[in-house]
Write a protein that holds these residues in place. Structure first.
Motif, short mmCIF file in Angstrom:
data_model
loop_
_atom_site.label_atom_id
_atom_site.label_comp_id
_atom_site.label_asym_id
_atom_site.label_seq_id
_atom_site.Cartn_x
_atom_site.Cartn_y
_atom_site.Cartn_z
N ASP A 62 0.83 -1.20 0.00
CA ASP A 62 0.00 0.00 0.00
C ASP A 62 0.87 1.25 0.00
OD1 ASP A 62 -2.30 -1.53 0.00
OD2 ASP A 62 -2.62 -1.37 2.17
N ASP A 63 1.95 1.25 0.79
CA ASP A 63 2.86 2.40 0.81
C ASP A 63 3.52 2.60 -0.54
OD1 ASP A 63 2.26 2.74 3.47
OD2 ASP A 63 4.10 1.76 4.21
N ILE A 64 3.96 1.52 -1.16
CA ILE A 64 4.61 1.61 -2.48
C ILE A 64 3.63 2.16 -3.51
CG2 ILE A 64 5.56 0.22 -4.37
CD1 ILE A 64 6.79 -1.58 -2.16
N LEU A 65 2.39 1.68 -3.48
CA LEU A 65 1.38 2.14 -4.42
C LEU A 65 1.10 3.62 -4.24
CD1 LEU A 65 -0.71 1.50 -6.62
CD2 LEU A 65 -2.31 0.92 -4.79
N ALA A 66 1.00 4.07 -3.00
CA ALA A 66 0.74 5.49 -2.73
C ALA A 66 1.90 6.36 -3.23
CB ALA A 66 0.51 5.71 -1.25
N GLU A 67 3.12 5.92 -2.99
CA GLU A 67 4.28 6.68 -3.46
C GLU A 67 4.36 6.70 -4.98
OE1 GLU A 67 7.92 5.48 -1.55
OE2 GLU A 67 6.98 5.50 0.42
N ALA A 68 4.03 5.58 -5.62
CA ALA A 68 4.05 5.53 -7.08
C ALA A 68 3.01 6.47 -7.68
CB ALA A 68 3.81 4.10 -7.56
N LYS A 69 1.82 6.53 -7.08
CA LYS A 69 0.80 7.45 -7.55
C LYS A 69 1.24 8.90 -7.39
CE LYS A 69 -3.28 4.54 -6.98
NZ LYS A 69 -4.56 4.34 -6.28
N GLU A 70 1.91 9.18 -6.27
CA GLU A 70 2.41 10.53 -6.02
C GLU A 70 3.46 10.92 -7.06
OE1 GLU A 70 4.86 12.87 -2.55
OE2 GLU A 70 3.47 11.27 -1.95
N ILE A 71 4.37 10.00 -7.36
CA ILE A 71 5.41 10.26 -8.36
C ILE A 71 4.78 10.53 -9.72
CG2 ILE A 71 7.28 9.16 -9.68
CD1 ILE A 71 8.08 7.76 -7.04
N ASN A 72 3.79 9.74 -10.10
CA ASN A 72 3.13 9.93 -11.39
C ASN A 72 2.38 11.25 -11.45
OD1 ASN A 72 4.04 7.61 -12.62
ND2 ASN A 72 2.27 6.38 -12.01
N ALA A 77 2.18 16.75 -13.52
CA ALA A 77 2.12 18.20 -13.28
C ALA A 77 3.29 18.91 -13.95
CB ALA A 77 2.10 18.48 -11.79
N LYS A 78 4.49 18.31 -13.89
CA LYS A 78 5.66 18.91 -14.54
C LYS A 78 5.50 18.92 -16.06
CE LYS A 78 9.12 17.80 -11.03
NZ LYS A 78 10.31 17.01 -10.71
N GLU A 79 4.95 17.85 -16.62
CA GLU A 79 4.75 17.79 -18.07
C GLU A 79 3.73 18.82 -18.52
OE1 GLU A 79 3.63 13.75 -18.95
OE2 GLU A 79 5.68 13.01 -18.70
N GLU A 80 2.65 18.98 -17.72
CA GLU A 80 1.64 19.99 -18.07
C GLU A 80 2.23 21.39 -17.96
OE1 GLU A 80 -1.67 19.19 -15.50
OE2 GLU A 80 -2.32 17.47 -16.69
#
Length: 86
Positions: A62-72, A77-80
């Motif tokens: 669950d922690d890994i999934l949350a961090e991966a979603k945050e990174i994405n 946001a940077k691409e936009e």
């Protein structure tokens, strides 16, 4: 000859009945019940250990999934921002 064949089957049947009766006596003895109780207790302890490990793994996933979603979301946001800046 046929009588001997039937006698042989009868002896096997009676032997099975005696063995089964003795088996029931052994399996229902006080020592056997004590063994069943200790075995069941050991299985319950093992189950608790496995469930604790599974819970820890699930929490880490669950922690890994949350961090991966945050990174994405940060990357998006940077691409936009880069597209708007051009």
């Amino acid at each position: 000859m046929i009588f001997m064949k039937n006698w042989k089957h009868c002896v096997w049947f009676l032997g099975g009945v005696l063995f089964g009766t003795a088996g029931v006596k052994v399996l229902s003895s006080k020592d056997a019940k004590k063994c069943y109780t200790h075995t069941t207790a050991a299985v319950l302890r093992a189950k608790d250990c496995v469930m604790d490990t599974a819970n820890k793994v699930q929490e880490n996933c669950d922690d890994i999934l949350a961090e991966a979603k945050e990174i994405n979301s940060e990357r998006k946001a940077k691409e936009e921002a880069a597209v708007v800046g051009e």
